[in-house]
Design a protein around this motif. Structure first.
Motif, PDB file in Angstrom:
ATOM      1  N   UNK A 153       0.815  -1.208   0.000  1.00 40.83           N
ATOM      2  CA  UNK A 153       0.000   0.000   0.000  1.00 40.83           C
ATOM      3  C   UNK A 153       0.851   1.263   0.000  1.00 40.83           C
ATOM      4  N   UNK A 154       2.155   1.116   0.215  1.00 42.23           N
ATOM      5  CA  UNK A 154       3.039   2.268   0.223  1.00 42.23           C
ATOM      6  C   UNK A 154       3.395   2.695  -1.199  1.00 42.23           C
ATOM      7  N   UNK A 155       3.972   3.890  -1.312  1.00 38.27           N
ATOM      8  CA  UNK A 155       4.259   4.467  -2.619  1.00 38.27           C
ATOM      9  C   UNK A 155       5.640   4.069  -3.123  1.00 38.27           C
ATOM     10  N   UNK A 156       5.881   2.790  -3.229  1.00 36.02           N
ATOM     11  CA  UNK A 156       7.149   2.316  -3.744  1.00 36.02           C
ATOM     12  C   UNK A 156       7.127   2.293  -5.268  1.00 36.02           C
ATOM     13  N   UNK A 157       8.289   2.390  -5.873  1.00 36.49           N
ATOM     14  CA  UNK A 157       8.372   2.339  -7.324  1.00 36.49           C
ATOM     15  C   UNK A 157       8.127   0.916  -7.804  1.00 36.49           C
ATOM     16  N   UNK A 158       7.903   0.788  -9.107  1.00 44.92           N
ATOM     17  CA  UNK A 158       7.700  -0.530  -9.697  1.00 44.92           C
ATOM     18  C   UNK A 158       8.918  -1.418  -9.475  1.00 44.92           C
ATOM     19  N   UNK A 159      10.131  -0.855  -9.626  1.00 43.77           N
ATOM     20  CA  UNK A 159      11.357  -1.618  -9.404  1.00 43.77           C
ATOM     21  C   UNK A 159      11.419  -2.156  -7.976  1.00 43.77           C
ATOM     22  N   UNK A 160      11.090  -1.310  -7.008  1.00 45.02           N
ATOM     23  CA  UNK A 160      11.148  -1.709  -5.601  1.00 45.02           C
ATOM     24  C   UNK A 160      10.133  -2.794  -5.292  1.00 45.02           C
ATOM     25  N   UNK A 161       8.934  -2.681  -5.878  1.00 47.36           N
ATOM     26  CA  UNK A 161       7.906  -3.693  -5.628  1.00 47.36           C
ATOM     27  C   UNK A 161       8.343  -5.050  -6.168  1.00 47.36           C
ATOM     28  N   UNK A 162       8.866  -5.066  -7.381  1.00 53.31           N
ATOM     29  CA  UNK A 162       9.286  -6.332  -7.968  1.00 53.31           C
ATOM     30  C   UNK A 162      10.461  -6.923  -7.198  1.00 53.31           C
ATOM     31  N   UNK A 163      11.421  -6.087  -6.833  1.00 52.94           N
ATOM     32  CA  UNK A 163      12.572  -6.573  -6.055  1.00 52.94           C
ATOM     33  C   UNK A 163      12.106  -7.138  -4.723  1.00 52.94           C
ATOM     34  N   UNK A 164      11.185  -6.460  -4.052  1.00 50.73           N
ATOM     35  CA  UNK A 164      10.670  -6.935  -2.764  1.00 50.73           C
ATOM     36  C   UNK A 164       9.931  -8.255  -2.930  1.00 50.73           C
ATOM     37  N   UNK A 165       9.190  -8.392  -4.025  1.00 50.34           N
ATOM     38  CA  UNK A 165       8.474  -9.642  -4.284  1.00 50.34           C
ATOM     39  C   UNK A 165       9.450 -10.802  -4.474  1.00 50.34           C
ATOM     40  N   UNK A 166      10.510 -10.573  -5.261  1.00 50.99           N
ATOM     41  CA  UNK A 166      11.487 -11.627  -5.521  1.00 50.99           C
ATOM     42  C   UNK A 166      12.235 -12.027  -4.251  1.00 50.99           C
ATOM     43  N   UNK A 167      12.639 -11.028  -3.468  1.00 46.99           N
ATOM     44  CA  UNK A 167      13.333 -11.334  -2.212  1.00 46.99           C
ATOM     45  C   UNK A 167      12.386 -12.028  -1.239  1.00 46.99           C
ATOM     46  N   UNK A 168      11.140 -11.572  -1.198  1.00 45.09           N
ATOM     47  CA  UNK A 168      10.165 -12.201  -0.321  1.00 45.09           C
ATOM     48  C   UNK A 168       9.923 -13.658  -0.694  1.00 45.09           C
ATOM     49  N   UNK A 169       9.825 -13.939  -1.984  1.00 49.45           N
ATOM     50  CA  UNK A 169       9.650 -15.311  -2.436  1.00 49.45           C
ATOM     51  C   UNK A 169      10.869 -16.156  -2.086  1.00 49.45           C
ATOM     52  N   UNK A 170      12.052 -15.603  -2.288  1.00 51.46           N
ATOM     53  CA  UNK A 170      13.285 -16.330  -1.965  1.00 51.46           C
ATOM     54  C   UNK A 170      13.327 -16.699  -0.489  1.00 51.46           C
ATOM     55  N   UNK A 171      12.981 -15.751   0.368  1.00 49.75           N
ATOM     56  CA  UNK A 171      13.010 -15.999   1.808  1.00 49.75           C
ATOM     57  C   UNK A 171      11.943 -17.009   2.232  1.00 49.75           C
ATOM     58  N   UNK A 172      10.764 -16.928   1.617  1.00 45.10           N
ATOM     59  CA  UNK A 172       9.702 -17.855   1.961  1.00 45.10           C
ATOM     60  C   UNK A 172      10.046 -19.275   1.514  1.00 45.10           C
ATOM     61  N   UNK A 173      10.682 -19.406   0.356  1.00 45.74           N
ATOM     62  CA  UNK A 173      11.105 -20.725  -0.100  1.00 45.74           C
ATOM     63  C   UNK A 173      12.169 -21.290   0.838  1.00 45.74           C
ATOM     64  N   UNK A 174      13.137 -20.457   1.226  1.00 43.43           N
ATOM     65  CA  UNK A 174      14.201 -20.915   2.122  1.00 43.43           C
ATOM     66  C   UNK A 174      13.634 -21.357   3.469  1.00 43.43           C
ATOM     67  N   UNK A 175      12.636 -20.625   3.975  1.00 40.73           N
ATOM     68  CA  UNK A 175      12.037 -20.961   5.264  1.00 40.73           C
ATOM     69  C   UNK A 175      11.344 -22.321   5.236  1.00 40.73           C
ATOM     70  N   UNK A 176      10.995 -22.770   4.037  1.00 35.92           N
ATOM     71  CA  UNK A 176      10.319 -24.056   3.894  1.00 35.92           C
ATOM     72  C   UNK A 176      11.267 -25.155   3.443  1.00 35.92           C
ATOM     73  N   UNK A 177      12.562 -24.865   3.478  1.00 36.75           N
ATOM     74  CA  UNK A 177      13.551 -25.881   3.177  1.00 36.75           C
ATOM     75  C   UNK A 177      13.904 -26.035   1.717  1.00 36.75           C
ATOM     76  N   UNK A 178      13.457 -25.097   0.868  1.00 34.30           N
ATOM     77  CA  UNK A 178      13.766 -25.155  -0.554  1.00 34.30           C
ATOM     78  C   UNK A 178      14.885 -24.174  -0.892  1.00 34.30           C
ATOM     79  N   UNK A 179      15.337 -24.227  -2.136  1.00 32.36           N
ATOM     80  CA  UNK A 179      16.381 -23.319  -2.589  1.00 32.36           C
ATOM     81  C   UNK A 179      15.881 -21.877  -2.553  1.00 32.36           C
ATOM     82  N   UNK A 180      16.714 -20.979  -2.062  1.00 36.38           N
ATOM     83  CA  UNK A 180      16.345 -19.561  -2.030  1.00 36.38           C
ATOM     84  C   UNK A 180      16.778 -18.842  -3.305  1.00 36.38           C
ATOM     85  N   UNK A 181      17.470 -19.532  -4.192  1.00 34.66           N
ATOM     86  CA  UNK A 181      17.970 -18.883  -5.403  1.00 34.66           C
ATOM     87  C   UNK A 181      17.287 -19.373  -6.677  1.00 34.66           C
ATOM     88  N   UNK A 182      16.616 -20.521  -6.605  1.00 35.51           N
ATOM     89  CA  UNK A 182      15.983 -21.063  -7.813  1.00 35.51           C
ATOM     90  C   UNK A 182      14.707 -21.795  -7.430  1.00 35.51           C
TER      91      UNK A 182
END
Length: 253
Positions: A153-182
């Motif tokens: 809901x914050x006024x982040x740029x498109x680049x920041x939103x996509x970067x945050x989504x990718x990092x968030x997905x990486x961290x969520x995958x790692x937390x579940x025991x999967x690869x955080x890079x692929x």
């Protein structure tokens, strides 16, 4: 047409051995309390992609934890437009947003094969009143959902939103025991664009640029993070721009 998840009332004493571990309610409970909570749990039959877990406007009776698969939540506004609200993975709870109004404010649909553990909310709330650790877990889950919604809901740029989504997905995958890079995406690019409040063309252009800059590699639904540190820096906005007040920054069109 989407089908509704089947809900046979099968129950089992398997929480102690569940791979979700501390990510779930039972992970925070002593064995005596765990046994009592397990008596309330309903294990759903596997639901396939397109199956509806609950619909916007349905009466609220249960909360559920995802045991397997990915669930998308979305809402339809008065003009009939769909807004993707979130992507929920094993260990995530769904249905908490309906506690106040008594009806689900969104629809939840399976993106792949999904199984759930459901708990009747009133009985679970009664237990939580007697189990401080269970109550604290419930509060943390609600806080996590609010935090995720606030980020978009914050006024982040498109680049920041996509970067945050990718990092968030990486961290969520790692937390579940999967690869955080692929990993393999279960959601479509259209869903991701909708979730990030971006036009599909904007998302495609950003992904091409991120690939050209060596940040990610994307082939179909397979994503590989190659520049995590740079993505992390891009996703971490300054405090002044991270607030939801203030001037909106223009988004790449």
């Amino acid at each position: 047409m989407a089908t509704t998840v089947g809900l046979p009332p099968a129950r089992s004493r398997l929480c102690g051995a569940c791979p979700l571990g501390p990510d779930c309610f039972p992970g925070s409970l002593a064995s005596a309390h765990l046994y009592e909570l397990e008596g309330l749990i309903e294990h759903t039959a596997p639901a396939h992609a397109g199956s509806v877990v609950f619909r916007q406007g349905d009466p609220f009776e249960h909360i559920a934890v995802i045991r397997l698969g990915t669930v998308k939540t979305y809402a339809i506004d008065r003009e009939g437009r769909e807004q993707t609200l979130g992507f929920h993975m094993p260990g995530d709870f769904i249905g908490l947003g309906a506690i106040d109004d008594g009806r689900h404010p969104c629809t939840a649909v399976a993106l792949d094969t999904v199984t759930l553990c459901r708990l009747p909310f009133r009985a679970t709330a009664d237990l939580a009143a007697r189990m401080p650790m269970l109550q604290a877990k419930l509060f943390r889950l609600m806080s996590r959902d609010i935090a995720r919604a606030t980020q978009l809901s914050c006024n982040n740029t498109a680049d920041e939103r996509l970067a945050a989504f990718l990092i968030g997905m990486a961290d969520r995958m790692a937390a579940r025991g999967y690869s955080s890079s692929r990993w393999q995406l279960t959601m479509s690019r259209m869903d991701i664009a909708n979730y990030l409040r971006l036009a599909p063309e904007t998302l495609s252009r950003l992904l091409r640029r991120f690939q050209a800059e060596g940040l990610v590699s994307v082939e179909g639904r397979e994503v590989e993070v190659r520049g995590r540190e740079r993505l992390q820096a891009l996703a971490a906005v300054e405090p002044a721009s991270a607030t939801c007040a203030g001037h909106a920054r223009s988004e790449a069109a």
